[in-house]
Scaffold this active site. Sequence first.
Site, PDB file in Angstrom:
ATOM      1  N   CYS A  57      -0.263  -0.308 -17.777  1.00  0.00           N
ATOM      2  CA  CYS A  57       0.834   0.000 -16.857  1.00  0.00           C
ATOM      3  C   CYS A  57       2.011  -0.948 -17.065  1.00  0.00           C
ATOM      4  CB  CYS A  57       0.370  -0.112 -15.403  1.00  0.00           C
ATOM      5  SG  CYS A  57      -0.581   1.291 -14.806  1.00  0.00           S
ATOM      6  N   HIS A  73      -2.232   8.711 -12.687  1.00  0.00           N
ATOM      7  CA  HIS A  73      -1.562   8.935 -13.965  1.00  0.00           C
ATOM      8  C   HIS A  73      -2.620   9.115 -15.047  1.00  0.00           C
ATOM      9  CE1 HIS A  73       2.084   6.498 -12.362  1.00  0.00           C
ATOM     10  NE2 HIS A  73       2.335   7.788 -12.270  1.00  0.00           N
ATOM     11  N   GLY A 109       0.801  -1.221   0.000  1.00  0.00           N
ATOM     12  CA  GLY A 109       0.000   0.000   0.000  1.00  0.00           C
ATOM     13  C   GLY A 109       0.829   1.264   0.000  1.00  0.00           C
ATOM     14  N   LEU A 110       1.890   1.283  -0.810  1.00  0.00           N
ATOM     15  CA  LEU A 110       2.845   2.392  -0.769  1.00  0.00           C
ATOM     16  C   LEU A 110       2.417   3.614  -1.562  1.00  0.00           C
ATOM     17  CD1 LEU A 110       6.095   0.277  -1.317  1.00  0.00           C
ATOM     18  CD2 LEU A 110       5.322   1.262   0.841  1.00  0.00           C
ATOM     19  N   ALA A 111       1.544   3.450  -2.548  1.00  0.00           N
ATOM     20  CA  ALA A 111       1.297   4.506  -3.525  1.00  0.00           C
ATOM     21  C   ALA A 111       0.126   5.391  -3.103  1.00  0.00           C
ATOM     22  CB  ALA A 111       1.046   3.904  -4.903  1.00  0.00           C
ATOM     23  N   GLU A 135       6.872  11.105 -14.332  1.00  0.00           N
ATOM     24  CA  GLU A 135       6.372   9.744 -14.170  1.00  0.00           C
ATOM     25  C   GLU A 135       6.386   8.954 -15.472  1.00  0.00           C
ATOM     26  OE1 GLU A 135       4.742   8.424 -11.023  1.00  0.00           O
ATOM     27  OE2 GLU A 135       6.022  10.001 -10.209  1.00  0.00           O
ATOM     28  N   HIS A 194       9.762   4.617  -2.934  1.00  0.00           N
ATOM     29  CA  HIS A 194       9.966   3.274  -3.487  1.00  0.00           C
ATOM     30  C   HIS A 194      10.191   3.294  -4.988  1.00  0.00           C
ATOM     31  CE1 HIS A 194       5.631   3.808  -4.142  1.00  0.00           C
ATOM     32  NE2 HIS A 194       5.646   2.790  -4.971  1.00  0.00           N
ATOM     33  N   ASP A 220      -2.759   7.672 -17.825  1.00  0.00           N
ATOM     34  CA  ASP A 220      -3.132   6.424 -18.486  1.00  0.00           C
ATOM     35  C   ASP A 220      -4.171   5.627 -17.701  1.00  0.00           C
ATOM     36  OD1 ASP A 220      -1.616   5.282 -16.444  1.00  0.00           O
ATOM     37  OD2 ASP A 220      -0.168   4.307 -17.769  1.00  0.00           O
TER      38      ASP A 220
END
Length: 451
Positions: free
Chosen positions: A374, A255, A26-28, A180, A143, A257
Amino acid sequence: MSTAAISNVREVNFDGLVGPTHNYSGLAVGNVASMSHGGLVSNPKEGALQGLLKMKSLMDAGYAQGVLPPQQRPDIGALRDLGFKGSHREVLARAATEAPHLLRAVCSASSMWTANAGTITPSRDAWDSRVHFTPANLQSSFHRYLEPQTTGRVLRAIFHDEQYFAHHPVLPATPDFSDEGAANHTRLCGEHGEPGVHLFVYGRQSFGGERQPARFPARQTLEASQAVARQHGLTEAQTVFAQQHPDAIDAGVFHNDVIAVGNGPVLLYHEMAFLDEEGTLDELRAKMSTPLIPIRVPLDAVSMEDAVASYLFNSQLLSNPDGTMTLVVPSECQEREAVWRTLQGYLLAGNNPISDVIVKDVKQSMRNGGGPACLRLRVVLTDAECAALTGRVLLTDALYGDLTAWVNRHYRDRLAPDDLADPQLAEESLTALDELTQLLQIGSVYPFQLR
């Protein structure tokens, strides 16, 4: 360029292999799927095999498919830079006790989402007729900030011949130049070998601008997009810079996309994709040599919640020789009635080039917030440029078999966040990656190989 020369140009999708430490931490921030699945048990083996199966099925359907290796994880060197000392085992144990969030970060397998690896300009659009690469700095999260140096080495190793390929430095890793990669960049054109117009989508301006998202951070800056365009020698006539709608970012569209996908002359996008929708389309129409084919999905057909949950717009839009297009969607699109109805009754039945929808299961990636689009970095190449690639990186039946066997030999089928401190996992990962570089014939690209 002659008709024959145009026909010898193709788009190659380079998919990132899911790494051995694929986990749900759950880092993002701003990635709803990543945050909601944090702490669950992952299956790295299943994730890698799902990704390979997607590559194989598209190769079998006639689409050119390449492979990019994962990063070295855990990144124990990053932990040492942050003051953790001792043997590998001691560094991992201290990080697990004192800063578990840092341990999770240095174990992230986020490099699988190679749409963020960098931005590419094909030789057809470049002033020196070479393919240009800029690795993304990914400075908005720790990360991912760890990735660019290895990404640059990998890209230089594969696209090595200076006659055909040009590599640029990563932009300064500061908030002003937050980059990004291709997740916020789309090239629109007629045939792939014809001149293209580059649509750069940004979330905020560092030096000016008014509208900003209120809930989640905007990861791409206008200044970063402009800098990449300058590095690649793109002119004003070749570029369009458009702001992503702040409300979309706040809904989890971290993002562009995740809310729009383009290929050839087609731009498939949600009503909430751009802050200035009409202005963006008008500028694209004015600069493209081929008529733009916009396909707009209205909010009353697909809600923002459904768009983010299904990743409808994080699908691959692939060109076919007969002028039609195929949309490769995640299986989550079938699970949302409004999305599936839109695909069947609006996109496939509409007056547009999309003639086919392929459903792929990439659930291990989707739970961390990455769909089919992605997982791939698009690189437009001529036959000569393809022939100049270094290594064994274009997918074949033989390479698919070798990579599948490699995954089955080295990957775990269960990984919980607490397992990240296991020193044996680190050894397993290094052994696997060392073998992979030999299998792909790309030389030494990892820090542990360069010591």
